[in-house]
Scaffold this active site. Structure first.
Site, PDB file in Angstrom:
ATOM      1  N   HIS A  42       9.328   5.408   4.642  1.00  0.00           N
ATOM      2  CA  HIS A  42       8.912   6.816   4.695  1.00  0.00           C
ATOM      3  C   HIS A  42      10.116   7.714   5.000  1.00  0.00           C
ATOM      4  O   HIS A  42      10.306   8.754   4.365  1.00  0.00           O
ATOM      5  CB  HIS A  42       7.883   7.035   5.812  1.00  0.00           C
ATOM      6  CG  HIS A  42       6.556   6.375   5.596  1.00  0.00           C
ATOM      7  ND1 HIS A  42       5.935   5.607   6.557  1.00  0.00           N
ATOM      8  CD2 HIS A  42       5.715   6.390   4.522  1.00  0.00           C
ATOM      9  CE1 HIS A  42       4.768   5.186   6.098  1.00  0.00           C
ATOM     10  NE2 HIS A  42       4.617   5.631   4.862  1.00  0.00           N
ATOM     11  N   LYS A  54      -9.391   5.101   5.420  1.00  0.00           N
ATOM     12  CA  LYS A  54      -8.631   4.209   6.300  1.00  0.00           C
ATOM     13  C   LYS A  54      -9.026   4.407   7.757  1.00  0.00           C
ATOM     14  O   LYS A  54      -9.359   5.524   8.156  1.00  0.00           O
ATOM     15  CB  LYS A  54      -7.126   4.471   6.151  1.00  0.00           C
ATOM     16  CG  LYS A  54      -6.567   4.069   4.784  1.00  0.00           C
ATOM     17  CD  LYS A  54      -5.061   4.228   4.733  1.00  0.00           C
ATOM     18  CE  LYS A  54      -4.498   3.771   3.384  1.00  0.00           C
ATOM     19  NZ  LYS A  54      -3.060   4.000   3.264  1.00  0.00           N
ATOM     20  N   ARG A 112       6.763   2.408  -4.845  1.00  0.00           N
ATOM     21  CA  ARG A 112       7.435   1.133  -4.574  1.00  0.00           C
ATOM     22  C   ARG A 112       7.378   0.188  -5.763  1.00  0.00           C
ATOM     23  O   ARG A 112       8.324  -0.504  -6.058  1.00  0.00           O
ATOM     24  CB  ARG A 112       6.794   0.454  -3.357  1.00  0.00           C
ATOM     25  CG  ARG A 112       7.139   1.101  -2.048  1.00  0.00           C
ATOM     26  CD  ARG A 112       6.253   0.619  -0.958  1.00  0.00           C
ATOM     27  NE  ARG A 112       4.860   0.931  -1.273  1.00  0.00           N
ATOM     28  CZ  ARG A 112       3.858   0.837  -0.424  1.00  0.00           C
ATOM     29  NH1 ARG A 112       4.063   0.398   0.786  1.00  0.00           N
ATOM     30  NH2 ARG A 112       2.636   1.170  -0.785  1.00  0.00           N
ATOM     31  N   SER A 139       3.169   0.232   5.919  1.00  0.00           N
ATOM     32  CA  SER A 139       2.684   0.350   7.299  1.00  0.00           C
ATOM     33  C   SER A 139       1.794  -0.841   7.643  1.00  0.00           C
ATOM     34  O   SER A 139       1.822  -1.344   8.770  1.00  0.00           O
ATOM     35  CB  SER A 139       1.896   1.650   7.472  1.00  0.00           C
ATOM     36  OG  SER A 139       2.725   2.754   7.267  1.00  0.00           O
TER      37      SER A 139
HETATM   38  O1  PNS Z   1      -0.016   7.076   3.094  1.00  0.00           O
HETATM   39  P1  PNS Z   1      -1.241   7.088   2.221  1.00  0.00           P
HETATM   40  O2  PNS Z   1      -2.447   6.586   2.982  1.00  0.00           O
HETATM   41  O3  PNS Z   1      -1.038   6.365   0.931  1.00  0.00           O
HETATM   42  O4  PNS Z   1      -1.508   8.638   1.867  1.00  0.00           O
HETATM   43  C1  PNS Z   1      -2.585   9.007   1.048  1.00  0.00           C
HETATM   44  C2  PNS Z   1      -2.940  10.479   1.271  1.00  0.00           C
HETATM   45  C3  PNS Z   1      -3.280  10.725   2.735  1.00  0.00           C
HETATM   46  C4  PNS Z   1      -1.771  11.352   0.878  1.00  0.00           C
HETATM   47  C5  PNS Z   1      -4.174  10.787   0.354  1.00  0.00           C
HETATM   48  O5  PNS Z   1      -5.202   9.912   0.670  1.00  0.00           O
HETATM   49  C6  PNS Z   1      -4.660  12.229   0.482  1.00  0.00           C
HETATM   50  O6  PNS Z   1      -4.052  13.131  -0.030  1.00  0.00           O
HETATM   51  N1  PNS Z   1      -5.784  12.413   1.183  1.00  0.00           N
HETATM   52  C7  PNS Z   1      -6.369  13.722   1.424  1.00  0.00           C
HETATM   53  C8  PNS Z   1      -7.719  13.905   0.709  1.00  0.00           C
HETATM   54  C9  PNS Z   1      -7.516  14.376  -0.718  1.00  0.00           C
HETATM   55  O7  PNS Z   1      -6.919  15.396  -0.995  1.00  0.00           O
HETATM   56  N2  PNS Z   1      -8.020  13.583  -1.661  1.00  0.00           N
HETATM   57  C10 PNS Z   1      -7.903  13.866  -3.070  1.00  0.00           C
HETATM   58  C11 PNS Z   1      -6.490  13.614  -3.554  1.00  0.00           C
HETATM   59  S1  PNS Z   1      -6.577  12.739  -4.974  1.00  0.00           S
END
Ligand code: PNS
Length: 166
Positions: A17, A41, A90, A128
């Site tokens: 990150h 999550k 990745r 993570s």
């Molecule tokens: O580190 P991660 O868990 O891969 O991050 C994912 C994250 C938090 C960026 C993604 O789940 C997100 O943007 N969640 C917010 C809800 C949202 O906007 N959902 C629609 C986007 S497609």
């Protein structure tokens, strides 16, 4: 001033990150790393703890700030006027999910682009989830997380597998 965001769960922040945030900070005027509450999550660290760890890990980067958001990412993009969402890729396995999110976010917030930065080869394998597993079994995670948060992560996760009954 081009303002961009690096969103994620950061549960916990890893060297991968910090690498992406650092590279974004070299490309754009202002970078906000934002802890986003992901309803899919169940996190090991509170939002406040994740913010604190991100602040410690990026304190050396003057154009990086840390924030949190619960709700749609597109809402946050609009709220702060970000021009882009920066994500690290990745492997091909990341691509399908990230592609879907990028297209959804583009529909909801057409003013912002999603920009993918290819992971640095040193961090290709890192996640993570992997850090949490190694730390729970008291393995050495010093190569995986920033030195500034190593103690915090170890303290929280050490012995976590015992609590889960195996
Ligand atoms: O580190 P991660 O868990 O891969 O991050 C994912 C994250 C938090 C960026 C993604 O789940 C997100 O943007 N969640 C917010 C809800 C949202 O906007 N959902 C629609 C986007 S497609």
């Amino acid at each position: 001033m081009a303002k961009v965001i690096c969103p994620g769960s950061f549960d916990p922040v890893t060297n991968g990150h910090v690498d992406i945030i650092t590279r974004a900070a070299a490309l754009f005027d202002e970078v906000i790393a934002v802890v986003v509450v992901n309803p899919g999550k169940s996190p090991s660290f509170t939002v406040a703890e994740r913010i604190d760890m991100l602040k410690k890990s990026t304190a050396h980067l003057p154009n990086v700030s840390i924030d949190s958001h619960s709700g749609l990412l597109a809402g946050y993009v609009k709220q702060i006027g970000a021009v882009a969402i920066i994500k690290g890729l990745r492997a091909m396995s990341d691509f399908e999910y990230e592609f879907q999110m990028a297209l959804t976010n583009k529909k909801l917030a057409p003013e912002a682009e999603t920009i993918f930065l290819t992971t640095s080869i040193d961090y290709m394998y890192l996640s993570s989830g992997l850090v949490k597993q190694v730390a729970a079994f008291e393995g050495d995670i010093s190569a995986f997380v920033p030195a500034e948060v190593l103690g915090d992560v170890e303290l929280r996760l050490r012995g976590r597998h015992l609590a889960e009954g195996d």
